[in-house]
Scaffold this motif. Structure first.
Motif, short mmCIF file in Angstrom:
data_model
loop_
_atom_site.label_atom_id
_atom_site.label_comp_id
_atom_site.label_asym_id
_atom_site.label_seq_id
_atom_site.Cartn_x
_atom_site.Cartn_y
_atom_site.Cartn_z
N ASN A 119 0.81 -1.22 0.00
CA ASN A 119 0.00 0.00 0.00
C ASN A 119 0.84 1.27 0.00
OD1 ASN A 119 0.80 -0.78 2.63
ND2 ASN A 119 -0.82 0.39 3.59
N ALA A 120 2.01 1.20 -0.67
CA ALA A 120 2.84 2.40 -0.80
C ALA A 120 2.17 3.36 -1.78
CB ALA A 120 4.24 2.04 -1.28
N GLU A 121 1.99 4.60 -1.38
CA GLU A 121 1.36 5.61 -2.23
C GLU A 121 2.41 6.31 -3.09
OE1 GLU A 121 -1.97 8.08 -3.46
OE2 GLU A 121 -2.01 6.37 -2.10
N THR A 122 3.32 7.04 -2.45
CA THR A 122 4.37 7.76 -3.15
C THR A 122 5.41 8.18 -2.11
OG1 THR A 122 4.83 9.64 -4.63
CG2 THR A 122 3.15 9.97 -2.96
N ALA A 123 6.63 8.38 -2.55
CA ALA A 123 7.74 8.70 -1.64
C ALA A 123 8.17 10.15 -1.83
CB ALA A 123 8.92 7.77 -1.89
N GLU A 124 8.57 10.79 -0.73
CA GLU A 124 8.87 12.22 -0.73
C GLU A 124 10.32 12.49 -1.11
OE1 GLU A 124 7.79 16.01 2.03
OE2 GLU A 124 8.33 14.19 3.10
N VAL A 125 10.50 13.47 -1.99
CA VAL A 125 11.83 13.90 -2.41
C VAL A 125 11.95 15.41 -2.22
CG1 VAL A 125 13.39 14.17 -4.39
CG2 VAL A 125 12.11 12.03 -4.08
N TYR A 126 13.05 15.84 -1.59
CA TYR A 126 13.40 17.25 -1.48
C TYR A 126 14.50 17.53 -2.50
CZ TYR A 126 10.75 18.42 2.73
OH TYR A 126 9.75 18.68 3.62
N PRO A 127 14.14 18.04 -3.68
CA PRO A 127 15.15 18.22 -4.73
C PRO A 127 16.32 19.10 -4.31
CG PRO A 127 12.94 18.43 -5.64
CD PRO A 127 12.79 18.40 -4.14
N GLU A 128 16.05 20.10 -3.45
CA GLU A 128 17.12 21.03 -3.08
C GLU A 128 18.17 20.38 -2.17
OE1 GLU A 128 13.61 22.06 -0.30
OE2 GLU A 128 13.95 21.31 -2.32
N TYR A 129 17.89 19.19 -1.63
CA TYR A 129 18.85 18.51 -0.76
C TYR A 129 19.76 17.55 -1.53
CZ TYR A 129 15.98 20.08 3.23
OH TYR A 129 15.30 20.82 4.16
N ILE A 130 19.41 17.27 -2.77
CA ILE A 130 20.15 16.25 -3.53
C ILE A 130 21.59 16.66 -3.76
CG2 ILE A 130 20.29 15.07 -5.75
CD1 ILE A 130 17.21 15.12 -5.79
N ALA A 131 21.81 17.92 -4.13
CA ALA A 131 23.17 18.38 -4.42
C ALA A 131 24.06 18.30 -3.18
CB ALA A 131 23.14 19.81 -4.96
N PHE A 132 23.51 18.64 -2.02
CA PHE A 132 24.31 18.58 -0.80
C PHE A 132 24.73 17.15 -0.50
CE2 PHE A 132 24.46 18.25 3.94
CZ PHE A 132 25.62 18.99 4.12
N GLY A 133 23.78 16.22 -0.55
CA GLY A 133 24.10 14.84 -0.25
C GLY A 133 25.11 14.23 -1.20
N SER A 134 25.12 14.70 -2.44
CA SER A 134 26.05 14.14 -3.43
C SER A 134 27.50 14.48 -3.12
CB SER A 134 25.68 14.65 -4.83
OG SER A 134 25.92 16.04 -4.94
N GLN A 135 27.72 15.42 -2.20
CA GLN A 135 29.09 15.76 -1.83
C GLN A 135 29.78 14.65 -1.03
OE1 GLN A 135 29.68 19.87 -0.29
NE2 GLN A 135 27.49 20.13 -0.66
N PHE A 136 28.99 13.80 -0.36
CA PHE A 136 29.60 12.78 0.49
C PHE A 136 28.97 11.40 0.34
CE2 PHE A 136 26.43 15.19 2.90
CZ PHE A 136 25.57 14.20 3.30
N ALA A 137 27.95 11.25 -0.49
CA ALA A 137 27.26 9.97 -0.57
C ALA A 137 26.98 9.57 -2.01
CB ALA A 137 25.95 10.03 0.21
N ARG A 138 27.11 8.27 -2.26
CA ARG A 138 26.58 7.67 -3.49
C ARG A 138 25.37 6.85 -3.06
NH1 ARG A 138 31.15 4.43 -6.47
NH2 ARG A 138 31.63 3.86 -4.31
N VAL A 139 24.21 7.29 -3.49
CA VAL A 139 22.98 6.69 -3.00
C VAL A 139 22.71 5.36 -3.70
CG1 VAL A 139 21.99 8.91 -2.40
CG2 VAL A 139 21.58 7.97 -4.67
N GLY A 140 21.91 4.52 -3.05
CA GLY A 140 21.60 3.21 -3.58
C GLY A 140 20.33 3.19 -4.39
N PHE A 141 20.04 4.29 -5.06
CA PHE A 141 18.82 4.36 -5.87
C PHE A 141 19.01 5.40 -6.96
CE2 PHE A 141 18.43 7.21 -2.23
CZ PHE A 141 18.08 8.42 -2.82
N SER A 142 18.15 5.34 -7.94
CA SER A 142 18.14 6.35 -9.00
C SER A 142 16.76 6.99 -9.05
CB SER A 142 18.47 5.72 -10.35
OG SER A 142 17.54 4.69 -10.67
N LEU A 143 16.74 8.29 -9.33
CA LEU A 143 15.50 9.02 -9.53
C LEU A 143 15.28 9.16 -11.03
CD1 LEU A 143 15.90 11.82 -6.82
CD2 LEU A 143 14.75 9.61 -6.61
#
Length: 396
Positions: A331-355
């Motif tokens: 019963n998953a509806e949809t997952a929340e994404v904060y686009p403005e946070y993506i650039a910051f996280g990319s400085q130190f993390a390689r995420v285990g998913f693709s958007l």
């Protein structure tokens, strides 16, 4: 109704925790033209063989250091019970809470349990969703949150929504009565209609009222925007007012979303029994843990209610955990994404998913699938603490 489709024995892969580390990040500048991120709190658990698991805690201003201290104290308690699993940690956390668990405590347990799941997946050489009974290659619907403390007029919101749609998002969320912007109810409603005109009828438009203090404001606003065809109506009042939410749902006919500020199963059971929500949105890093999230999803599913996890966190560790849960429940509806946070996280993390436009897709990497560059994370952080749990005390 607990989640019952685990593909792992609860007693498998007990973890001997040897060290816990926490990082609190600085507020970045220039990460995105729209808005800045907030401080994030990460935790790393290392076992006696040097394998590491990552978690993230939901934090609010002035509470980051307190939640970090709780994480270190709880990690120390973990070592007292020998080998630890997510299930045994959940029982320990509940015992320590003694039914006094608040959101900050739940954030600490969420981060630790998340890290234990990451470790468990790595030890089992399987992605988390597989351990939770999830589907391989499942596409997970996502939406973009349009939040800003600086920009709230209709023209700016409309332009932001159009830009996100052009990036591939097919659902966006507005905060038209964000108190920072000081709009009247009528002006806020005009914003909703302007954004709807900008993105058209084929893009889902979520509306978040950020927990209004007055019921009459929530009801007036619902009447004003009904013709804009909002996909959902989030937190018209604070989620603790369950009966009021039920009344709003009955009176407006809009799909009500609630749960981001609450933790623990009893609250969500009350919401479901009162028929107060169409969609629950507990925060993946604040509700208490992945196991609590799965049980809430199962209770909701039995009532015909869906789950759309809140994730006002970095778009790295917590986001990965959110997506693994969404891939593991019916019963998953949809997952929340904060686009403005993506650039910051990319400085130190390689995420285990693709958007991928309107959806996210998980990788096959074990655990959460997130790789953290610790040196890069340290450069982005204002506080770092290490506790050696092997009997040698605090290292730094």
């Amino acid at each position: 109704m607990p989640h019952t489709t685990f593909n792992i024995d609860p007693d498998a892969h007990p973890i001997q925790v040897a060290q816990v580390e926490t990082w609190i990040t600085a507020v970045p500048t220039g990460a995105d033209d729209w808005d800045t991120a907030k401080p994030f709190l990460f935790v790393c658990l290392t076992d006696q063989n040097g394998q590491s698991g990552w978690g993230e805690a939901f934090v609010l201003p002035c509470r980051e250091a307190a939640v970090a201290e709780m994480i270190h104290a709880l990690a120390n308690e973990i070592t007292q019970q020998g080998g630890t699993t997510p299930w045994s940690f959940r029982a320990l956390a509940a015992k320590i809470a003694d039914k006094h668990r608040g959101m900050d405590y739940a954030a600490a347990t969420s981060a630790l349990e998340m890290a234990l799941w990451d470790l468990t997946g790595k030890l089992a050489n399987a992605p988390l969703y597989a351990l939770l009974g999830g589907e391989k290659n499942r596409e997970i619907p996502i939406y973009a949150n349009i939040w800003s403390v600086t920009s709230g007029d209709a023209l700016t919101l409309g332009a932001r929504a159009v830009a996100l749609v052009e990036q591939g998002y097919r659902a966006v969320k507005l905060h038209p009565l964000n108190p920072v912007h000081g709009l009247t109810v009528e002006q806020a409603a005009d914003c909703v209609f302007h954004v709807r005109d900008c993105i058209g009828q084929d893009v889902a438009l979520m509306v978040d009222l950020d927990s209004q203090d007055r019921l009459d404001v929530a009801l007036e606003f619902s009447n004003l925007i009904a013709a804009a065809n909002p996909y959902w109506f989030e937190e018209p009042v604070d989620g603790q007012y369950v009966s009021t939410l039920s009344d709003i749902r009955q009176e407006t006919g809009l799909r009500i979303v609630t749960g981001e500020k609450q933790c623990g199963l009893p609250h969500f059971q009350c919401v479901l029994e009162a028929g107060a929500a169409d969609i629950l949105n507990p925060d993946i890093a604040g509700v208490g843990g992945v196991l609590d999230m799965l049980d809430i999803a199962a209770m909701a599913h039995a009532k015909g209610v869906t789950l759309s996890p809140h994730c006002w966190n970095s778009m790295t560790v917590a986001a990965a955990a959110m997506l693994h849960v969404c891939a593991s429940i019916p019963n998953a509806e949809t997952a929340e994404v904060y686009p403005e946070y993506i650039a910051f996280g990319s400085q130190f993390a390689r995420v285990g998913f693709s958007l991928e436009g309107s959806h996210a897709r998980l990788t096959e990497k074990p655990g959460l699938g997130v790789d953290i560059d610790v040196k890069a994370l340290a450069k982005c952080s204002v506080a770092h603490k290490v506790s050696d749990l092997s009997g040698k005390g605090v290292l730094g």
